[in-house]
Design an enzyme around this catalytic site. Sequence first.
Site, PDB file in Angstrom:
ATOM      1  N   CYS A 141       0.884  -1.168   0.024  1.00 56.88           N
ATOM      2  CA  CYS A 141       0.093  -0.034  -0.100  1.00 56.88           C
ATOM      3  C   CYS A 141       0.994   1.229   0.167  1.00 56.88           C
ATOM      4  CB  CYS A 141      -0.977  -0.140   1.150  1.00 56.88           C
ATOM      5  SG  CYS A 141      -1.967   1.595   1.288  1.00 56.88           S
ATOM      6  N   CYS A 144      -0.272   4.034   2.295  1.00 59.08           N
ATOM      7  CA  CYS A 144      -0.078   3.904   3.761  1.00 59.08           C
ATOM      8  C   CYS A 144       1.428   4.068   4.080  1.00 59.08           C
ATOM      9  CB  CYS A 144      -0.431   2.335   3.998  1.00 59.08           C
ATOM     10  SG  CYS A 144      -1.798   1.908   3.490  1.00 59.08           S
ATOM     11  N   ASP A 145       2.289   3.666   3.048  1.00 56.30           N
ATOM     12  CA  ASP A 145       3.779   3.557   3.596  1.00 56.30           C
ATOM     13  C   ASP A 145       4.747   4.367   2.786  1.00 56.30           C
ATOM     14  OD1 ASP A 145       2.940   1.511   5.481  1.00 56.30           O
ATOM     15  OD2 ASP A 145       3.159   0.261   4.051  1.00 56.30           O
TER      16      ASP A 145
END
Length: 315
Positions: A141, A144-145
């Site tokens: 993701c 997200c990261d």
Amino acid sequence: MADNIRNVIIIGSGPAGLTAAIYTARANLEPLVIEGEPSSTSDQPGGQLMLTTEVENFPGFPDGIMGPELMMNFRSQAARFGAEFLTDKVTRVDFSQRPFRVWVRDDEYQAHSIIVSTGARSLMLGLEAESRLLGHGLSTCATCDGFFFRGQNIAVVGGGDSAIEEATFLTKFADKVTLIHRRDELRASKIMQDRAFANPKIELLWNHTVTEIHGTDKVEGIQVTSTIDGTVSDLAVTGVFVAIGHRPNTDLFRGVLDLEDSGYLSTQPDSTYTNVEGVFACGDVQDHTYRQAITAAGSGCMAAIDAERWLEALH
Ligand code: NAP
């Protein structure tokens, strides 16, 4: 046989299911959450966040929080209001008549309404190192990261729209993104391809697969293998994003609930209603667009409110 009929059974315990549990518990509906099987990587209690490390984009946690800790907080909050948990996996459902019936192996449970929140899983490459390094340089993701990879050299695997979208997004942070695709032609739409080709930070590595991820507790490089002649080489990257597609966890519901062509559960616009009255769906099992913990939680809240109002109208 079931000896009592519950108001609501929630199947799945990621952010969607546990938010639905908090809301239905606070509405005195005494939900039973069948939360999944601890040994599984696709049906584990807590969902996909149990496989991540730090979560920096969940509102309310200015210093970030670890994914598993966040999910334990969701669970305790639901338990505090009386949600009941069964740590096991649903093996069969019958939604053809009410009360609805749900089996965990030979045990049958009955409920007037059902909230389905079984989530989705990212497809993985099948390498031994993946379980060890997920959340430690290996991610599924970018939203997200991506932030953790400022100034680094990283790789994205895949040739579809997701891979291009992730690679393009990651160029906001990384110095260089190598997009590794197993063929000499991308599957992604033309407009996405043009975007990748025009981005000076994206380099295409055609006709290669990732055959090993190096590193014990963090990603320290990858091994790639040519799909043309089998030549093996190493690529010095500190991050790898696998973007080869997702699968919603809908096997239980085939022939039971309407699915989209893409395999996701179909819900009516602006609601969590499925095609079966009294059965609601929320989170990644019905969302192939946003796939965020916060959007899943939001739709879990919607499902709880939809279920509560629907049950209320029954009386
Ligand atoms: P996808 O279209 O199924 O593409 C998966 C890609 O991963 C393919 O290029 C495939 O290679 C590759 N792949 C699959 N298994 C692999 C493996 N084991 N090793 C190496 N490579 C592997 O999946 P997606 O990109 O997630 O897209 C899913 C759907 O969402 C599509 O309909 C897409 O258009 C849509 N989507 C749209 C947008 C957008 O419009 N903004 C963004 C994201 C997704 P091959 O090409 O060789 O099969």
